[in-house]
Enzyme design. Structure first.
Site, mmCIF file in Angstrom:
data_model
loop_
_atom_site.group_PDB
_atom_site.id
_atom_site.type_symbol
_atom_site.label_atom_id
_atom_site.label_comp_id
_atom_site.label_asym_id
_atom_site.label_seq_id
_atom_site.Cartn_x
_atom_site.Cartn_y
_atom_site.Cartn_z
ATOM 1 N N CYS A 155 43.854 35.631 64.294
ATOM 2 C CA CYS A 155 42.448 36.016 64.149
ATOM 3 C C CYS A 155 42.385 37.334 63.387
ATOM 4 C CB CYS A 155 41.832 36.189 65.537
ATOM 5 S SG CYS A 155 40.097 36.669 65.493
ATOM 6 N N HIS A 204 37.750 27.526 66.609
ATOM 7 C CA HIS A 204 38.063 28.959 66.705
ATOM 8 C C HIS A 204 36.848 29.811 66.321
ATOM 9 C CE1 HIS A 204 40.864 32.528 66.168
ATOM 10 N NE2 HIS A 204 39.774 32.930 65.539
ATOM 11 N N GLU A 205 36.183 29.441 65.214
ATOM 12 C CA GLU A 205 35.031 30.222 64.752
ATOM 13 C C GLU A 205 33.835 30.037 65.684
ATOM 14 O OE1 GLU A 205 35.655 32.444 62.667
ATOM 15 O OE2 GLU A 205 37.585 31.579 62.130
ATOM 16 N N HIS A 232 33.870 32.294 68.484
ATOM 17 C CA HIS A 232 33.414 33.654 68.164
ATOM 18 C C HIS A 232 31.920 33.819 68.419
ATOM 19 C CE1 HIS A 232 36.785 35.937 66.681
ATOM 20 N NE2 HIS A 232 37.145 35.014 65.818
HETATM 21 ZN ZN LIG Z 1 38.976 34.793 64.954
#
Ligand SMILES: [Zn+2]
Length: 197
Positions: free
Chosen positions: A106, A148-149, A152
């Site tokens: 990341c 993954h995004e 966030h």
């Molecule tokens: Zn990330």
């Protein structure tokens, strides 16, 4: 314009981000800056909270994962070459398939990579940069980057998926990152450390 990437420890990374509407100021400039920032840091995805904006927007470009091995094609990498997208107000409606492990990194947590397990296929609705609406499914590396995004904008980091033990082993490194005690070759913003007493 290259924007500083917010480092681990900043509260914006732990916040659930807000939806935006068509009146959001200078959206196309923001998206353009996010791509420039991501490419400069050699990332394959970047979410708005990582540049300090708590809004439901992220970008991806999976080209670095494109498969050039014709003899033994990697099924997870199918179609990665042209996988460049903007996701606005996305909603993952379903995840399915077996969980598989992948060594994730990341841009907000430089120089740490750990195996994270996620399901193989996702269904997601979202708007693109022109406010066209889509409902699509993705799998393999595409799904992986999106998951993954998407985390966030929900205030979740890949380290949150690790075991308590693993996180404990990483805690010194993570605290060094939040203090800016790390050498990174792209611009970062480290959380302000309040002086004691
Ligand atoms: Zn990330």
């Amino acid at each position: 314009m290259i924007l500083p990437i917010v480092a681990y420890g900043d509260p914006v990374l732990k916040k659930e981000a807000e939806e935006i509407d068509k009146d959001y100021p200078s959206l196309s400039k923001l998206i353009e800056d996010m791509f420039e920032t991501m490419y400069n840091a050699s990332g394959v995805g970047l979410a708005a909270p990582q540049i300090g904006r708590s809004i439901r927007l992220f970008i991806v470009d999976g080209s670095p994962f494109a498969d050039d091995d014709e003899d033994e094609p990697d099924p997870m990498a199918a179609g990665m070459g042209g996988f460049k997208k903007v996701f606005i107000n996305p909603i993952i409606t379903e995840e399915k398939g077996d969980e598989w492990g992948f060594n994730e990194g990341c841009l907000s947590i430089p120089k740490i990579r750990e195996e994270v397990y996620r399901q193989k296929t996702i269904f997601i609705s979202y708007f693109d940069e022109n406010w066209n609406y889509y409902e699509e499914s993705f799998d393999g590396y595409k799904a992986r980057i999106i998951q993954h995004e998407y985390d966030h904008i929900e205030g979740i980091l890949f380290t949150d998926h690790l075991s308590v033990l693993k996180r404990k082993l990483l805690s010194k490194k993570l605290s060094n990152i939040s203090k800016g005690e790390i050498i990174v070759d792209y611009k970062m913003k480290f959380p302000v450390i309040k002086k004691g007493r």
